[in-house]
Design a protein around this motif. Structure first.
Motif, PDB file in Angstrom:
ATOM      1  N   LEU A   1       9.033   0.655   5.529  1.00  0.00           N
ATOM      2  CA  LEU A   1       8.042  -0.397   5.378  1.00  0.00           C
ATOM      3  C   LEU A   1       7.468  -0.767   6.739  1.00  0.00           C
ATOM      4  CD1 LEU A   1       6.945  -2.182   3.045  1.00  0.00           C
ATOM      5  CD2 LEU A   1       8.680  -3.858   3.645  1.00  0.00           C
ATOM      6  N   GLU A   2       6.150  -0.949   6.790  1.00  0.00           N
ATOM      7  CA  GLU A   2       5.452  -1.433   7.975  1.00  0.00           C
ATOM      8  C   GLU A   2       4.501  -2.539   7.543  1.00  0.00           C
ATOM      9  OE1 GLU A   2       3.237   1.743   9.785  1.00  0.00           O
ATOM     10  OE2 GLU A   2       5.051   2.839  10.363  1.00  0.00           O
TER      11      GLU A   2
ATOM     12  N   ARG B   1       0.870  -4.212   8.656  1.00  0.00           N
ATOM     13  CA  ARG B   1      -0.300  -4.154   9.521  1.00  0.00           C
ATOM     14  C   ARG B   1      -1.532  -4.583   8.714  1.00  0.00           C
ATOM     15  NH1 ARG B   1       1.051   1.379   8.612  1.00  0.00           N
ATOM     16  NH2 ARG B   1      -0.666   2.503   7.681  1.00  0.00           N
ATOM     17  N   ASN B   2      -2.463  -5.169   9.408  1.00  0.00           N
ATOM     18  CA  ASN B   2      -3.729  -5.609   8.790  1.00  0.00           C
ATOM     19  C   ASN B   2      -3.508  -6.470   7.554  1.00  0.00           C
ATOM     20  OD1 ASN B   2      -5.099  -4.036  10.736  1.00  0.00           O
ATOM     21  ND2 ASN B   2      -4.897  -2.227   9.438  1.00  0.00           N
ATOM     22  N   GLY B   3      -2.471  -7.302   7.579  1.00  0.00           N
ATOM     23  CA  GLY B   3      -2.231  -8.235   6.487  1.00  0.00           C
ATOM     24  C   GLY B   3      -1.611  -7.640   5.238  1.00  0.00           C
ATOM     25  N   ALA B   4      -1.112  -6.389   5.320  1.00  0.00           N
ATOM     26  CA  ALA B   4      -0.516  -5.739   4.148  1.00  0.00           C
ATOM     27  C   ALA B   4       0.778  -5.021   4.536  1.00  0.00           C
ATOM     28  CB  ALA B   4      -1.499  -4.744   3.539  1.00  0.00           C
ATOM     29  N   PHE B   5       1.626  -4.840   3.537  1.00  0.00           N
ATOM     30  CA  PHE B   5       2.862  -4.080   3.712  1.00  0.00           C
ATOM     31  C   PHE B   5       2.595  -2.640   3.284  1.00  0.00           C
ATOM     32  CE2 PHE B   5       4.347  -8.443   3.148  1.00  0.00           C
ATOM     33  CZ  PHE B   5       5.230  -8.557   4.216  1.00  0.00           C
ATOM     34  N   TYR B   6       2.879  -1.705   4.154  1.00  0.00           N
ATOM     35  CA  TYR B   6       2.648  -0.289   3.885  1.00  0.00           C
ATOM     36  C   TYR B   6       3.971   0.420   3.627  1.00  0.00           C
ATOM     37  CZ  TYR B   6      -2.219  -0.674   5.281  1.00  0.00           C
ATOM     38  OH  TYR B   6      -3.540  -1.019   5.340  1.00  0.00           O
ATOM     39  N   LEU B   7       4.040   1.102   2.489  1.00  0.00           N
ATOM     40  CA  LEU B   7       5.197   1.941   2.183  1.00  0.00           C
ATOM     41  C   LEU B   7       5.060   3.207   3.021  1.00  0.00           C
ATOM     42  CD1 LEU B   7       5.283   1.664  -1.722  1.00  0.00           C
ATOM     43  CD2 LEU B   7       6.347   0.163  -0.027  1.00  0.00           C
ATOM     44  N   THR B   8       6.090   3.523   3.797  1.00  0.00           N
ATOM     45  CA  THR B   8       6.035   4.698   4.660  1.00  0.00           C
ATOM     46  C   THR B   8       6.992   5.758   4.137  1.00  0.00           C
ATOM     47  OG1 THR B   8       7.694   3.769   6.159  1.00  0.00           O
ATOM     48  CG2 THR B   8       5.383   3.339   6.683  1.00  0.00           C
ATOM     49  N   PRO B   9       6.581   7.017   4.197  1.00  0.00           N
ATOM     50  CA  PRO B   9       7.445   8.088   3.682  1.00  0.00           C
ATOM     51  C   PRO B   9       8.779   8.122   4.430  1.00  0.00           C
ATOM     52  CG  PRO B   9       5.254   8.924   4.213  1.00  0.00           C
ATOM     53  CD  PRO B   9       5.329   7.536   4.737  1.00  0.00           C
ATOM     54  N   SER B  10       9.815   8.456   3.699  1.00  0.00           N
ATOM     55  CA  SER B  10      11.118   8.654   4.334  1.00  0.00           C
ATOM     56  C   SER B  10      11.490  10.125   4.168  1.00  0.00           C
ATOM     57  CB  SER B  10      12.180   7.727   3.731  1.00  0.00           C
ATOM     58  OG  SER B  10      12.272   7.916   2.342  1.00  0.00           O
ATOM     59  N   GLN B  11      12.324  10.604   5.052  1.00  0.00           N
ATOM     60  CA  GLN B  11      12.681  12.014   5.072  1.00  0.00           C
ATOM     61  C   GLN B  11      14.198  12.173   5.077  1.00  0.00           C
ATOM     62  OE1 GLN B  11      10.226  14.565   5.429  1.00  0.00           O
ATOM     63  NE2 GLN B  11       8.762  12.917   5.137  1.00  0.00           N
ATOM     64  N   THR B  12      14.665  13.272   4.535  1.00  0.00           N
ATOM     65  CA  THR B  12      16.063  13.630   4.696  1.00  0.00           C
ATOM     66  C   THR B  12      16.167  14.550   5.902  1.00  0.00           C
ATOM     67  OG1 THR B  12      15.873  15.552   3.264  1.00  0.00           O
ATOM     68  CG2 THR B  12      16.579  13.482   2.227  1.00  0.00           C
ATOM     69  N   ALA B  13      17.355  14.655   6.444  1.00  0.00           N
ATOM     70  CA  ALA B  13      17.589  15.545   7.584  1.00  0.00           C
ATOM     71  C   ALA B  13      19.068  15.871   7.658  1.00  0.00           C
ATOM     72  CB  ALA B  13      17.138  14.884   8.882  1.00  0.00           C
ATOM     73  N   CYS B  14      19.363  16.989   8.224  1.00  0.00           N
ATOM     74  CA  CYS B  14      20.760  17.346   8.481  1.00  0.00           C
ATOM     75  C   CYS B  14      21.239  16.494   9.643  1.00  0.00           C
ATOM     76  CB  CYS B  14      20.860  18.839   8.818  1.00  0.00           C
ATOM     77  SG  CYS B  14      22.540  19.355   9.208  1.00  0.00           S
ATOM     78  N   LEU B  15      22.368  15.820   9.478  1.00  0.00           N
ATOM     79  CA  LEU B  15      22.900  14.964  10.536  1.00  0.00           C
ATOM     80  C   LEU B  15      23.788  15.725  11.516  1.00  0.00           C
ATOM     81  CD1 LEU B  15      23.758  11.841   8.365  1.00  0.00           C
ATOM     82  CD2 LEU B  15      21.739  12.227   9.802  1.00  0.00           C
ATOM     83  N   ALA B  16      24.148  16.936  11.181  1.00  0.00           N
ATOM     84  CA  ALA B  16      25.031  17.725  12.048  1.00  0.00           C
ATOM     85  C   ALA B  16      24.563  19.182  12.104  1.00  0.00           C
ATOM     86  CB  ALA B  16      26.463  17.635  11.539  1.00  0.00           C
TER      87      ALA B  16
ATOM     88  N   VAL C   1       0.850  -1.181   0.000  1.00  0.00           N
ATOM     89  CA  VAL C   1       0.000   0.000   0.000  1.00  0.00           C
ATOM     90  C   VAL C   1       0.891   1.239   0.000  1.00  0.00           C
ATOM     91  CG1 VAL C   1      -1.849   1.226   1.199  1.00  0.00           C
ATOM     92  CG2 VAL C   1      -1.720  -1.284   1.343  1.00  0.00           C
ATOM     93  N   GLU C   2       0.622   2.142  -0.936  1.00  0.00           N
ATOM     94  CA  GLU C   2       1.380   3.394  -1.016  1.00  0.00           C
ATOM     95  C   GLU C   2       0.999   4.311   0.147  1.00  0.00           C
ATOM     96  OE1 GLU C   2       1.552   5.308  -4.888  1.00  0.00           O
ATOM     97  OE2 GLU C   2       0.756   3.480  -5.792  1.00  0.00           O
ATOM     98  N   PRO C   3       1.849   5.304   0.466  1.00  0.00           N
ATOM     99  CA  PRO C   3       1.519   6.234   1.547  1.00  0.00           C
ATOM    100  C   PRO C   3       0.172   6.940   1.358  1.00  0.00           C
ATOM    101  CG  PRO C   3       3.811   6.477   0.976  1.00  0.00           C
ATOM    102  CD  PRO C   3       3.196   5.553  -0.045  1.00  0.00           C
ATOM    103  N   SER C   4      -0.272   7.109   0.122  1.00  0.00           N
ATOM    104  CA  SER C   4      -1.555   7.759  -0.170  1.00  0.00           C
ATOM    105  C   SER C   4      -2.745   6.858   0.157  1.00  0.00           C
ATOM    106  CB  SER C   4      -1.618   8.132  -1.651  1.00  0.00           C
ATOM    107  OG  SER C   4      -1.648   6.940  -2.438  1.00  0.00           O
TER     108      SER C   4
END
Length: 153
Positions: free
Chosen positions: A106-107, A109-124, A19-22
């Motif tokens: 990826l998560e 739940r409810n018998g399906a794999f859900y694509l979860t959004p990923s984010q970039t971030a400054c590490l320092a 399942v896409e994030p949408s």
């Protein structure tokens, strides 16, 4: 989600659904085009050397609408990948084609794999000049004037 968690989830399934994030379903005729180990060795913006490793799982849909990847076959592809690539039990990152190739977590739940959004971030952020968050100020507590350094803007 780690590779071992995917394998555990597959053990109780016949069909595999993503399942896409949408909330839109990845078409049922998707292919798993690759599973790989991705190792990243880099320096962040603060000059700190870093290493990251993930397992990349690539999904793709074509025009072969009769194709269906069952849970057993998916588990077999994972097992072959583990054998050949000597995969560790790492987090899985999913690549899926939208307007461009997107990377997702990826998560399950409810018998399906859900694509979860990923984010970039400054590490320092303390090293590269990212300003700290401005304090929140209630407008009702502000004085009538806004002088430099008063915190009103």
């Amino acid at each position: 989600m780690k590779l071992s968690e995917i394998k555990s989830a597959l053990a109780g399934l016949k069909e595999v659904t993503f399942v896409e994030p949408s909330g839109k379903l990845v078409p049922a005729h998707f292919h798993v085009t690759e599973i790989g180990a991705v190792h990243k060795h880099f320096i962040d913006c603060g000059g700190t050397e870093r290493k990251e490793s993930v397992i990349s799982l690539q999904l793709w849909t074509a025009d072969d609408f009769d194709h269906r990847l069952g849970a057993q076959r998916f588990a077999e592809i994972i097992a072959k990948s583990e054998e050949v690539l000597q995969l560790e039990d790492l987090d899985v990152e999913v690549e899926y084609q939208g307007e461009t190739i997107g990377k997702y977590g990826l998560e399950f739940r409810n018998g399906a794999f859900y694509l979860t959004p990923s984010q970039t971030a400054c590490l320092a952020p303390d090293q590269c000049g990212v300003p700290a968050s401005k304090p929140k100020v209630k407008l009702s507590e502000l004085q009538n004037s806004c002088a430099p350094g008063s915190g009103c803007c």
